[in-house]
Design a protein around this motif. Sequence first.
Motif, mmCIF file in Angstrom:
data_model
loop_
_atom_site.group_PDB
_atom_site.id
_atom_site.type_symbol
_atom_site.label_atom_id
_atom_site.label_comp_id
_atom_site.label_asym_id
_atom_site.label_seq_id
_atom_site.Cartn_x
_atom_site.Cartn_y
_atom_site.Cartn_z
ATOM 1 N N HIS A 90 0.934 -1.136 0.143
ATOM 2 C CA HIS A 90 0.140 0.012 -0.113
ATOM 3 C C HIS A 90 0.681 1.301 -0.199
ATOM 4 O O HIS A 90 1.296 1.803 1.075
ATOM 5 N N HIS A 150 1.390 5.310 -1.862
ATOM 6 C CA HIS A 150 0.670 6.260 -2.628
ATOM 7 C C HIS A 150 1.937 7.270 -3.497
ATOM 8 O O HIS A 150 3.068 7.331 -2.671
ATOM 9 N N HIS A 197 -4.868 6.360 -5.205
ATOM 10 C CA HIS A 197 -6.447 6.440 -4.981
ATOM 11 C C HIS A 197 -7.350 6.353 -6.417
ATOM 12 O O HIS A 197 -6.827 7.066 -7.188
ATOM 13 N N GLU A 246 -6.050 1.757 -5.188
ATOM 14 C CA GLU A 246 -6.862 1.777 -3.685
ATOM 15 C C GLU A 246 -8.334 2.127 -3.884
ATOM 16 O O GLU A 246 -8.496 3.313 -4.492
ATOM 17 N N ASP A 255 0.719 2.183 3.681
ATOM 18 C CA ASP A 255 -0.178 3.527 3.365
ATOM 19 C C ASP A 255 0.506 4.802 3.304
ATOM 20 O O ASP A 255 0.177 5.814 3.551
ATOM 21 N N HIS A 298 2.261 8.137 2.285
ATOM 22 C CA HIS A 298 1.607 9.427 1.320
ATOM 23 C C HIS A 298 3.086 10.242 0.995
ATOM 24 O O HIS A 298 3.033 11.158 0.359
HETATM 25 ZN ZN LIG Z 1 -4.179 4.666 1.366
#
Ligand SMILES: [Zn+2]
Length: 247
Positions: free
Chosen positions: A8, A10, A41, A74, A193, A195
């Motif tokens: 995961h 981004h 996303h 995602e 996750d 970012h």
């Molecule tokens: Zn995410």
Amino acid sequence: MQIETDTHTHTISSGHAYSSLAENVAAAKAAGIKLMAMTDHAPSMPGAPHLWHFGNLKVVPRIIDGVGVLRGVEANICHIDGEIDVPEKLVKQLDLVIGSLHEPIFAPNDEKTNTQALINAMKNGLVDVIGHPGNPNYPIDINAVVEAAAHYRVLIELNNSSFLGSRRGSHKNCLAIAEAARDSGTWITLGSDSHIAYTVGQFAECIDIIEQVQFPLERLVSTHAGKLLDFLAERGKTTMGEYHQLR
Ligand SMILES: [Zn+2]
Ligand SMILES: [Zn+2]
């Protein structure tokens, strides 16, 4: 504990993330990650890229500087029937699809509704991972969700950023999810996750939970790139052979 995958991450394409793919890959390599999924996303999130972002992932090399890059998304679970905002035809071209509940798209609902949305998303067969199920904004029937994940052979994510401020109050839920998954034959994946590149491959909080509940490592896909490749191949992903050198 050895962790070889991060499912995961981004990039700047997500609209509220700050690193390029090249920066994420470099950070993954430095953290000892062999296989990473790029999961920006899906379009209904504010600021997210157009569907063409996902359709054009074929330009991304399978392996960059020794790190495997899975072409992912995602996706947003949009409806109690489990519908996601990525068309099936595109899902079939992708290597890894996370299905998540996000506040701007699926307003937090009661436990029964949230649970049904997650279970239906798994049943529909288009999501490979349930993203951040410990989010306290979305109460769920934990046992029902992890049992469905075992049944439909979907990965349950332990999301490291949930413990770093993204979704306050996740810790207790994630501990309960890991315990239930341990007892239900469910498989788990670790996702940073990220970012921003600095958190790619960083899983200290997730590892604490895995150790605390003595989760069986044979059902943690993250310990070897080959385990994640095998899991996705069993789910019908036909491109996993392109990453064979990472095994
Ligand atoms: Zn995410
Ligand atoms: Zn998310």
